[in-house]
Design an enzyme around this catalytic site. Structure first.
Site, PDB file in Angstrom:
ATOM      1  N   HIS A   8      20.321  31.388   0.760  1.00  0.00           N
ATOM      2  CA  HIS A   8      19.849  32.734   1.467  1.00  0.00           C
ATOM      3  C   HIS A   8      18.362  32.740   1.298  1.00  0.00           C
ATOM      4  O   HIS A   8      17.670  32.506   0.356  1.00  0.00           O
ATOM      5  CB  HIS A   8      20.492  33.867   0.375  1.00  0.00           C
TER       6      HIS A   8
ATOM      7  N   HIS B   7      15.398  35.414   1.167  1.00  0.00           N
ATOM      8  CA  HIS B   7      14.982  37.093   0.803  1.00  0.00           C
ATOM      9  C   HIS B   7      13.808  37.396   1.775  1.00  0.00           C
ATOM     10  O   HIS B   7      13.003  36.685   2.078  1.00  0.00           O
ATOM     11  CB  HIS B   7      14.469  37.075  -0.701  1.00  0.00           C
TER      12      HIS B   7
HETATM   13  P1  AMP Z   1      18.740  34.610  -6.175  1.00  0.00           P
HETATM   14  O1  AMP Z   1      18.252  35.094  -7.594  1.00  0.00           O
HETATM   15  O2  AMP Z   1      17.772  34.010  -5.208  1.00  0.00           O
HETATM   16  O3  AMP Z   1      20.008  33.755  -6.049  1.00  0.00           O
HETATM   17  O4  AMP Z   1      19.181  35.910  -5.403  1.00  0.00           O
HETATM   18  C1  AMP Z   1      20.425  36.586  -5.360  1.00  0.00           C
HETATM   19  C2  AMP Z   1      20.429  37.879  -4.673  1.00  0.00           C
HETATM   20  O5  AMP Z   1      21.857  38.451  -4.244  1.00  0.00           O
HETATM   21  C3  AMP Z   1      19.858  38.872  -5.671  1.00  0.00           C
HETATM   22  O6  AMP Z   1      18.782  39.577  -5.199  1.00  0.00           O
HETATM   23  C4  AMP Z   1      20.772  39.849  -5.835  1.00  0.00           C
HETATM   24  O7  AMP Z   1      20.602  41.279  -5.837  1.00  0.00           O
HETATM   25  C5  AMP Z   1      21.765  39.946  -4.396  1.00  0.00           C
HETATM   26  N1  AMP Z   1      23.035  40.104  -4.771  1.00  0.00           N
HETATM   27  C6  AMP Z   1      24.128  39.649  -5.541  1.00  0.00           C
HETATM   28  N2  AMP Z   1      25.281  40.317  -5.047  1.00  0.00           N
HETATM   29  C7  AMP Z   1      25.098  40.898  -4.074  1.00  0.00           C
HETATM   30  C8  AMP Z   1      25.926  41.461  -2.951  1.00  0.00           C
HETATM   31  N3  AMP Z   1      27.364  41.624  -3.553  1.00  0.00           N
HETATM   32  N4  AMP Z   1      25.586  42.064  -1.882  1.00  0.00           N
HETATM   33  C9  AMP Z   1      24.162  41.904  -1.811  1.00  0.00           C
HETATM   34  N5  AMP Z   1      23.168  41.374  -2.663  1.00  0.00           N
HETATM   35  C10 AMP Z   1      23.895  40.747  -3.455  1.00  0.00           C
END
Ligand code: AMP
Ligand code: ZN
Length: 149
Positions: A100, A102
């Site tokens: 993903h 950001h």
């Molecule tokens: P990372 O730390 O780069 O793996 O980022 C994971 C991101 O996913 C974090 O910023 C979370 O806030 C986001 N996240 C986790 N669960 C969800 C969800 N159900 N919907 C939207 N974002 C999410």
């Protein structure tokens, strides 16, 4: 993969606030935004890390990122600048094992910080930089497609 939360979002089994969708990609609001407008762009297919993802999907991911960053700037949320962030692997801070990107707005005085010990860091000399560059060049050449892909 069935337990992956982002796969569940793709499948519509978990709610999301969608921003963009096509055959390859989905973009939606991060549920814990760093700043308002924080958007995630993901491939619909379950790739854990960048190394698992094909380059065509990677190119589409970056194309969508470019378009989305413009849209975020134009959307009216506080946004003087943008950060892109992609955590590839647990040690890099990857918490969700599904690639993903950001995209989040930045503005002067916001609370986002990158922690790093800039002060006591020993910087490499040119010799070290050249040696490291050579190592990466060599690794690049043996990749399928070589340095230019
Ligand atoms: P990372 O730390 O780069 O793996 O980022 C994971 C991101 O996913 C974090 O910023 C979370 O806030 C986001 N996240 C986790 N669960 C969800 C969800 N159900 N919907 C939207 N974002 C999410
Ligand atoms: Zn997944």
């Amino acid at each position: 993969v069935s337990e992956c939360i982002f796969c569940k979002i793709v499948a519509g089994e978990l709610p999301s606030s969608k921003v963009y969708e096509d055959d390859t990609l989905l973009a939606f609001m991060d549920i814990n935004p760093i700043n308002e407008g924080h958007t995630l762009v993901i491939p619909k297919e379950h790739f854990v890390e960048m190394a698992d993802m094909d380059e065509q999907t990677g190119m589409l991911l970056f194309q969508a990122t470019l378009r989305l960053q413009r849209a975020i700037r134009d959307s009216g949320v506080p946004c003087e600048a943008i950060n892109l962030f992609l955590a590839d692997g647990e040690a890099a801070g990857q918490e969700v094992p599904h690639v993903h990107m950001h995209i989040f707005p930045r503005f002067k005085g916001d609370a986002f910080r990158v922690h790093y010990d800039w002060v006591s860091k020993q910087w490499p000399g040119r010799e070290q930089l050249d040696a490291t560059a050579a190592g990466i060049r060599n690794a690049l050449e043996v990749q399928p497609g070589g340095a230019t892909a």
